[in-house]
Structure formats: structure tokens, C-alpha cells
Design a protein around this motif. Structure first.
Motif, PDB file in Angstrom:
ATOM      1  N   GLY A   9       0.848  -1.194   0.000  1.00 27.13           N
ATOM      2  CA  GLY A   9       0.000   0.000   0.000  1.00 27.13           C
ATOM      3  C   GLY A   9       0.878   1.236   0.000  1.00 27.13           C
ATOM      4  N   ARG A  10       0.521   2.209  -0.828  1.00 26.21           N
ATOM      5  CA  ARG A  10       1.356   3.417  -0.942  1.00 26.21           C
ATOM      6  C   ARG A  10       0.522   4.691  -0.786  1.00 26.21           C
ATOM      7  N   SER A  11      -0.524   4.616   0.059  1.00 27.40           N
ATOM      8  CA  SER A  11      -1.343   5.817   0.253  1.00 27.40           C
ATOM      9  C   SER A  11      -0.552   6.866   1.024  1.00 27.40           C
ATOM     10  N   ASP A  12      -0.992   8.127   0.873  1.00 27.06           N
ATOM     11  CA  ASP A  12      -0.341   9.225   1.597  1.00 27.06           C
ATOM     12  C   ASP A  12      -0.577   9.118   3.099  1.00 27.06           C
ATOM     13  N   CYS A  59       5.150  -1.874  -1.803  1.00 28.21           N
ATOM     14  CA  CYS A  59       4.448  -2.572  -2.887  1.00 28.21           C
ATOM     15  C   CYS A  59       3.090  -1.913  -3.129  1.00 28.21           C
ATOM     16  N   HIS A  60       2.521  -2.196  -4.290  1.00 24.59           N
ATOM     17  CA  HIS A  60       1.236  -1.611  -4.667  1.00 24.59           C
ATOM     18  C   HIS A  60       0.571  -2.502  -5.700  1.00 24.59           C
ATOM     19  N   SER A  61      -0.494  -2.001  -6.312  1.00 24.04           N
ATOM     20  CA  SER A  61      -1.282  -2.873  -7.198  1.00 24.04           C
ATOM     21  C   SER A  61      -0.529  -3.261  -8.471  1.00 24.04           C
ATOM     22  N   LYS A  62       0.556  -2.583  -8.768  1.00 24.36           N
ATOM     23  CA  LYS A  62       1.309  -2.923  -9.997  1.00 24.36           C
ATOM     24  C   LYS A  62       2.570  -3.742  -9.684  1.00 24.36           C
ATOM     25  N   ALA A 106      -1.606  -2.588   4.170  1.00 25.29           N
ATOM     26  CA  ALA A 106      -2.495  -1.416   4.196  1.00 25.29           C
ATOM     27  C   ALA A 106      -3.096  -1.281   2.811  1.00 25.29           C
ATOM     28  N   ILE A 107      -4.025  -2.163   2.515  1.00 26.26           N
ATOM     29  CA  ILE A 107      -4.497  -2.348   1.149  1.00 26.26           C
ATOM     30  C   ILE A 107      -5.991  -2.004   1.007  1.00 26.26           C
ATOM     31  N   GLY A 108      -6.796  -2.520   1.941  1.00 34.05           N
ATOM     32  CA  GLY A 108      -8.244  -2.364   1.809  1.00 34.05           C
ATOM     33  C   GLY A 108      -8.866  -3.496   1.002  1.00 34.05           C
ATOM     34  N   ARG A 109      -8.275  -4.700   1.088  1.00 32.50           N
ATOM     35  CA  ARG A 109      -8.826  -5.890   0.394  1.00 32.50           C
ATOM     36  C   ARG A 109      -8.899  -7.026   1.420  1.00 32.50           C
ATOM     37  N   ASP A 162      -1.612  -5.702  10.421  1.00 33.49           N
ATOM     38  CA  ASP A 162      -2.783  -5.623   9.537  1.00 33.49           C
ATOM     39  C   ASP A 162      -3.494  -4.287   9.754  1.00 33.49           C
ATOM     40  N   VAL A 163      -3.371  -3.391   8.788  1.00 32.81           N
ATOM     41  CA  VAL A 163      -4.003  -2.067   8.913  1.00 32.81           C
ATOM     42  C   VAL A 163      -5.439  -2.109   8.381  1.00 32.81           C
ATOM     43  N   GLY A 164      -5.714  -3.042   7.495  1.00 32.92           N
ATOM     44  CA  GLY A 164      -6.994  -3.050   6.770  1.00 32.92           C
ATOM     45  C   GLY A 164      -8.205  -3.162   7.670  1.00 32.92           C
ATOM     46  N   MET A 165      -9.264  -2.475   7.269  1.00 28.27           N
ATOM     47  CA  MET A 165     -10.552  -2.605   7.968  1.00 28.27           C
ATOM     48  C   MET A 165     -11.606  -2.746   6.883  1.00 28.27           C
ATOM     49  N   ASN A 166     -12.053  -3.962   6.690  1.00 27.21           N
ATOM     50  CA  ASN A 166     -13.003  -4.236   5.614  1.00 27.21           C
ATOM     51  C   ASN A 166     -14.249  -4.868   6.217  1.00 27.21           C
ATOM     52  N   LEU A 194      -4.763   2.340  18.063  1.00 28.18           N
ATOM     53  CA  LEU A 194      -3.546   3.157  18.149  1.00 28.18           C
ATOM     54  C   LEU A 194      -3.695   4.480  17.417  1.00 28.18           C
ATOM     55  N   THR A 195      -4.511   4.469  16.366  1.00 31.42           N
ATOM     56  CA  THR A 195      -4.656   5.685  15.545  1.00 31.42           C
ATOM     57  C   THR A 195      -5.191   6.834  16.409  1.00 31.42           C
ATOM     58  N   ILE A 196      -6.210   6.531  17.208  1.00 34.22           N
ATOM     59  CA  ILE A 196      -6.792   7.589  18.052  1.00 34.22           C
ATOM     60  C   ILE A 196      -5.808   7.991  19.149  1.00 34.22           C
TER      61      ILE A 196
HETATM   62  P1  NDP Z   1      -5.937   3.414  -0.162  1.00 31.30           P
HETATM   63  O1  NDP Z   1      -7.089   2.875  -0.934  1.00 31.30           O
HETATM   64  O2  NDP Z   1      -5.662   4.870  -0.199  1.00 31.30           O
HETATM   65  O3  NDP Z   1      -4.598   2.654  -0.636  1.00 31.30           O
HETATM   66  C1  NDP Z   1      -4.606   1.283  -0.855  1.00 31.30           C
HETATM   67  C2  NDP Z   1      -3.261   0.857  -1.371  1.00 31.30           C
HETATM   68  O4  NDP Z   1      -3.303  -0.557  -1.571  1.00 31.30           O
HETATM   69  C3  NDP Z   1      -2.885   1.485  -2.711  1.00 31.30           C
HETATM   70  O5  NDP Z   1      -1.558   1.920  -2.702  1.00 31.30           O
HETATM   71  C4  NDP Z   1      -3.100   0.353  -3.722  1.00 31.30           C
HETATM   72  O6  NDP Z   1      -2.186   0.363  -4.795  1.00 31.30           O
HETATM   73  C5  NDP Z   1      -2.806  -0.856  -2.855  1.00 31.30           C
HETATM   74  N1  NDP Z   1      -3.506  -2.011  -3.420  1.00 31.30           N
HETATM   75  C6  NDP Z   1      -4.815  -2.129  -3.723  1.00 31.30           C
HETATM   76  N2  NDP Z   1      -5.064  -3.347  -4.254  1.00 31.30           N
HETATM   77  C7  NDP Z   1      -3.887  -3.993  -4.288  1.00 31.30           C
HETATM   78  C8  NDP Z   1      -3.492  -5.273  -4.734  1.00 31.30           C
HETATM   79  N3  NDP Z   1      -4.370  -6.138  -5.262  1.00 31.30           N
HETATM   80  N4  NDP Z   1      -2.194  -5.619  -4.646  1.00 31.30           N
HETATM   81  C9  NDP Z   1      -1.287  -4.757  -4.114  1.00 31.30           C
HETATM   82  N5  NDP Z   1      -1.606  -3.521  -3.665  1.00 31.30           N
HETATM   83  C10 NDP Z   1      -2.897  -3.153  -3.761  1.00 31.30           C
HETATM   84  O7  NDP Z   1      -6.145   2.888   1.330  1.00 31.30           O
HETATM   85  P2  NDP Z   1      -5.566   3.430   2.743  1.00 31.30           P
HETATM   86  O8  NDP Z   1      -4.085   3.362   2.745  1.00 31.30           O
HETATM   87  O9  NDP Z   1      -6.234   4.690   3.128  1.00 31.30           O
HETATM   88  O10 NDP Z   1      -6.150   2.295   3.704  1.00 31.30           O
HETATM   89  C11 NDP Z   1      -5.791   0.929   3.554  1.00 31.30           C
HETATM   90  C12 NDP Z   1      -6.635   0.105   4.505  1.00 31.30           C
HETATM   91  O11 NDP Z   1      -6.331   0.480   5.836  1.00 31.30           O
HETATM   92  C13 NDP Z   1      -8.143   0.278   4.357  1.00 31.30           C
HETATM   93  O12 NDP Z   1      -8.773  -0.965   4.654  1.00 31.30           O
HETATM   94  C14 NDP Z   1      -8.502   1.276   5.441  1.00 31.30           C
HETATM   95  O13 NDP Z   1      -9.832   1.140   5.879  1.00 31.30           O
HETATM   96  C15 NDP Z   1      -7.532   0.889   6.514  1.00 31.30           C
HETATM   97  N6  NDP Z   1      -7.180   1.959   7.442  1.00 31.30           N
HETATM   98  C16 NDP Z   1      -7.189   1.647   8.763  1.00 31.30           C
HETATM   99  C17 NDP Z   1      -6.825   2.581   9.693  1.00 31.30           C
HETATM  100  C18 NDP Z   1      -6.831   2.193  11.120  1.00 31.30           C
HETATM  101  O14 NDP Z   1      -6.806   3.056  11.969  1.00 31.30           O
HETATM  102  N7  NDP Z   1      -6.833   0.887  11.414  1.00 31.30           N
HETATM  103  C19 NDP Z   1      -6.453   3.950   9.312  1.00 31.30           C
HETATM  104  C20 NDP Z   1      -6.381   4.162   7.882  1.00 31.30           C
HETATM  105  C21 NDP Z   1      -6.743   3.180   6.993  1.00 31.30           C
HETATM  106  P3  NDP Z   1      -2.185   1.518  -5.952  1.00 31.30           P
HETATM  107  O15 NDP Z   1      -1.550   2.724  -5.312  1.00 31.30           O
HETATM  108  O16 NDP Z   1      -1.379   0.926  -7.026  1.00 31.30           O
HETATM  109  O17 NDP Z   1      -3.630   1.739  -6.298  1.00 31.30           O
END
Ligand code: NDP
Length: 310
Positions: free
Chosen positions: A164-167, A187-190, A207-210, A227-231, A290-292
Motif C-alpha cells: 500500500g502506498r497511500s499518503d 508494494c502496490h497494485s502494480k 495497508a491495502i483495503g482488500r 494488519d491495517v486493513g478494515m473491511n 492506536l490511531t486515536i
Molecule cells: P488506499 O485505498 O488509499 O490505498 C490502498 C493501497 O493498496 C494502494 O496503494 C493500492 O495500490 C494498494 N492495493 C490495492 N489493491 C492492491 C493489490 N491487489 N495488490 C497490491 N496492492 C494493492 O487505502 P488506505 O491506505 O487509506 O487504507 C488501507 C486500509 O487500511 C483500508 O482498509 C482502510 O480502511 C484501513 N485503514 C485503517 C486505519 C486504522 O486506523 N486501522 C487507518 C487508515 C486506513 P495503488 O496505489 O497501485 O492503487
């Protein structure tokens, strides 16, 4: 069984360290002040904001929530931020994302005074992070570093892979791990052959969101998995695909889904991680709390800088 990295425990540790700092500031001059701007009615955002305000109150931090309507214009929101920038008793400003699509989010975030930017999203503070200067840090990755340190998981010299490469999460996470002297891959989707890259990791951050994308073949035996994801799963077929009947541990997940009609799940497969990792963060109860906590730390840091300066 791997070690569970308990986010609630670390949150409690961090917030109990915050209390005397808030008391000291309050005695010296005034409590730290946090303003949250919540636009419209996004149910997830409303829950996040409620939790942030609740934690502030518990710590004695003055907090207020401004709730402009969904129809607010970029100009009107800039005026709200401008007023908060000027108010001396406000140390931290948080604009809850996402904003409605017609609002220029980047312009609004740029308008927050860098010294009150408790989310650490302002380009000035991103630059401070990149160059190792002090300043507010993005809360989720900062919380993850705190957790690794408090569990005494070595970071220096280790291979870290951030997916994941979000800001907000991925990029600042990678920079913070780099500053802690790990060797970092982002790493990221590409990214080709993602599983092979992830298997190089001593510390794997997802930190992907999948939901449950990181399965056993992505995890090096003995790795620490964050594991940062929350789905939120609300479709039974998805739950059954991730937790096939008969697999140990699957029945509990299916029962939980049947009870609530929904299941919160991370980016890491919660059963696979048990087989491969040496330590991991559960969802819920791992990274989320931890975020809060780190938002509170950023607000108090800002107040300490500003009150001492006043
Ligand atoms: P974003 O959608 O902004 O970024 C997701 C990243 O994952 C992108 O860089 C994307 O790549 C990459 N990605 C998506 N699909 C794939 C794949 N199939 N293979 C590899 N990389 C992939 O999400 P956030 O960073 O904002 O959040 C990520 C997750 O963390 C979410 O589930 C969110 O809910 C959760 N979150 C949890 C927090 C907490 O406090 N626990 C706080 C913030 C977020 P690309 O750049 O190429 O599109």
C-alpha cells in the motif's frame, strides 16, 4: 501460537502517559484543544469522530466538532479552517476524510496550519517526516511504530515490506520504518509477484483495503504481520469463501456473521496468519485503537509547543 499484538493494551499505555501531560498544561494555562470538522453524514466517519471526541473528553482535552452540511462549498470550508487556524485555544485541527466529491480536499488540507495539523497530512509535515525533522506524524503508522517498540520487536536491520502506498498509511509507514533503520520495500497494485516480495519480510505491513488478501503464501514463517486493513463484509458468499466450512476456526467466523449480518476483517487472512507469523495484530483490536491514541499525542505535542511559546 503467534503472539497477539494487543492494540487496546498499547492504547491504554499511551493514553495513561497522556493524562499527566494534559493535567500539567491545564494547570499551567489551559487544556489542549482539538477541533474536528465533520462534513455531512457519512456513518463510518461519524463513528470515527465520535470515538476521537470521546477519547479527548476522557483525557481532559477540550474538543469540539464542527458539522458543516453536505452542501458546503470549498470556499466555505476554507473559511471554517481559517477561523480555527486563528483561534489560540485550538491546538489541533482534524478535517475528517472523505469530504464530498465536489469539495477540493487537497486545498482544504493544505489550508490547515502546519503547526495545528494533528493528522500529519500537510505537505510541510510530510516533508518534515521525509527529512527527519520534528513535527506531527501521520497517526496510524506512528501508532504501529509505537506498538513494535513497546513489544520490543526489533526494526533496525530487518526487512520490512509495506503493501500500500497511500499518503495516509503506506508512504509515511515506509518512511518511519526507514528512519528506524529497516530495509524497506513498498508494494502496490502494480507490483509483480507480490507474494514473493512479501515473503522476504521480517515485518509485513498490509495497508491495502482488500479483505483477507494476504494469505499464508505471502507470509515468511516467523514474520511479524501488521494488519491495517478494515473491511466490512456483508455478503455471506464472501465470508464462506474466506472461511470455508470445516476449516478449524471458520465456524466461529460464520457464526459471528450470522449473528451480526456483517463481519469486520483485515487485509490479512486471520486464520492463515496464525499458521505462519510469530506476532500479529488482530482485527479488530490491533492497529485501530492506536490511531486515536496517536491523535491525542499529536494534539498534546502541539499544545505543549504552542503554550510554551505563548
Ligand atoms: P488506499 O485505498 O488509499 O490505498 C490502498 C493501497 O493498496 C494502494 O496503494 C493500492 O495500490 C494498494 N492495493 C490495492 N489493491 C492492491 C493489490 N491487489 N495488490 C497490491 N496492492 C494493492 O487505502 P488506505 O491506505 O487509506 O487504507 C488501507 C486500509 O487500511 C483500508 O482498509 C482502510 O480502511 C484501513 N485503514 C485503517 C486505519 C486504522 O486506523 N486501522 C487507518 C487508515 C486506513 P495503488 O496505489 O497501485 O492503487
Amino acid at each position: 501460537m503467534p503472539r497477539i499484538l494487543d492494540g487496546n493494551r498499547i492504547r491504554d499505555e499511551i493514553t495513561s502517559e497522556c493524562r499527566p501531560r494534559v493535567e500539567k498544561l491545564t494547570t499551567l494555562q489551559r487544556p489542549p484543544g482539538l477541533a474536528v470538522v465533520l462534513v455531512g453524514h457519512n456513518p463510518a466517519s461519524e463513528i470515527y469522530v465520535r470515538n476521537k471526541v470521546k477519547t479527548s473528553h476522557e483525557l481532559g482535552i477540550h474538543s469540539e466538532t464542527l458539522m458543516p452540511p453536505e452542501t458546503v462549498t470549498t470556499g466555505e470550508l476554507l473559511a471554517v479552517v481559517d477561523e480555527l487556524n486563528r483561534r489560540p485555544e485550538i491546538d489541533g485541527i482534524l478535517v475528517q476524510m472523505p469530504l464530498p466529491p465536489h469539495v477540493d480536499s487537497k486545498r482544504v488540507l493544505l489550508a490547515v496550519s502546519p503547526e495545528k495539523d494533528v493528522d500529519g497530512f500537510h505537505p510541510c509535515n510530510v516533508g518534515n517526516l521525509a527529512t527527519g525533522r520534528p513535527g506531527p506524524r501521520s497517526c496510524t503508522p506512528a501508532g504501529i511504530i509505537e506498538m513494535l517498540k513497546r513489544y520490543q520487536i526489533p526494526i533496525a536491520g530487518k526487512r520490512a515490506v509495506v503493501v500500500g502506498r497511500s499518503d495516509i498509511v503506506g508512504k509515511p509507514m515506509a518512511l518511519m520504518l526507514l528512519h528506524e533503520n529497516s530495509t524497506v520495500t513498498i508494494c502496490h497494485s502494480k507490483t509483480p509477484d507480490l507474494a514473493a516480495v512479501c515473503r522476504e519480510a521480517d515485518i509485513l505491513i498490509a495497508a491495502i483495503g482488500r479483505a483477507a488478501m494476504i494469505t499464508a503464501d505471502y507470509i515468511r514463517p516467523g514474520a511479524t504481520v501488521i494488519d491495517v486493513g478494515m473491511n466490512r463484509l456483508d455478503n455471506r458468499a464472501d465470508v464462506e469463501r474466506i472461511f470455508p466450512a470445516g476449516r478449524p476456526g471458520a465456524a466461529e467466523k460464520l457464526e459471528a456473521f450470522a449473528r451480526r449480518g456483517t463481519l469486520l476483517i483485515g487485509d490479512v487472512h486471520p486464520l492463515d496468519v496464525l499458521e505462519k507469523a510469530s506476532a500479529y495484530t488482530p482485527v479488530p483490536g490491533g492497529v485501530g485503537p492506536l490511531t486515536i491514541a496517536m491523535l491525542m499525542v499529536n494534539t498534546i505535542d502541539s499544545a505543549e509547543r504552542r503554550i510554551v511559546v505563548c
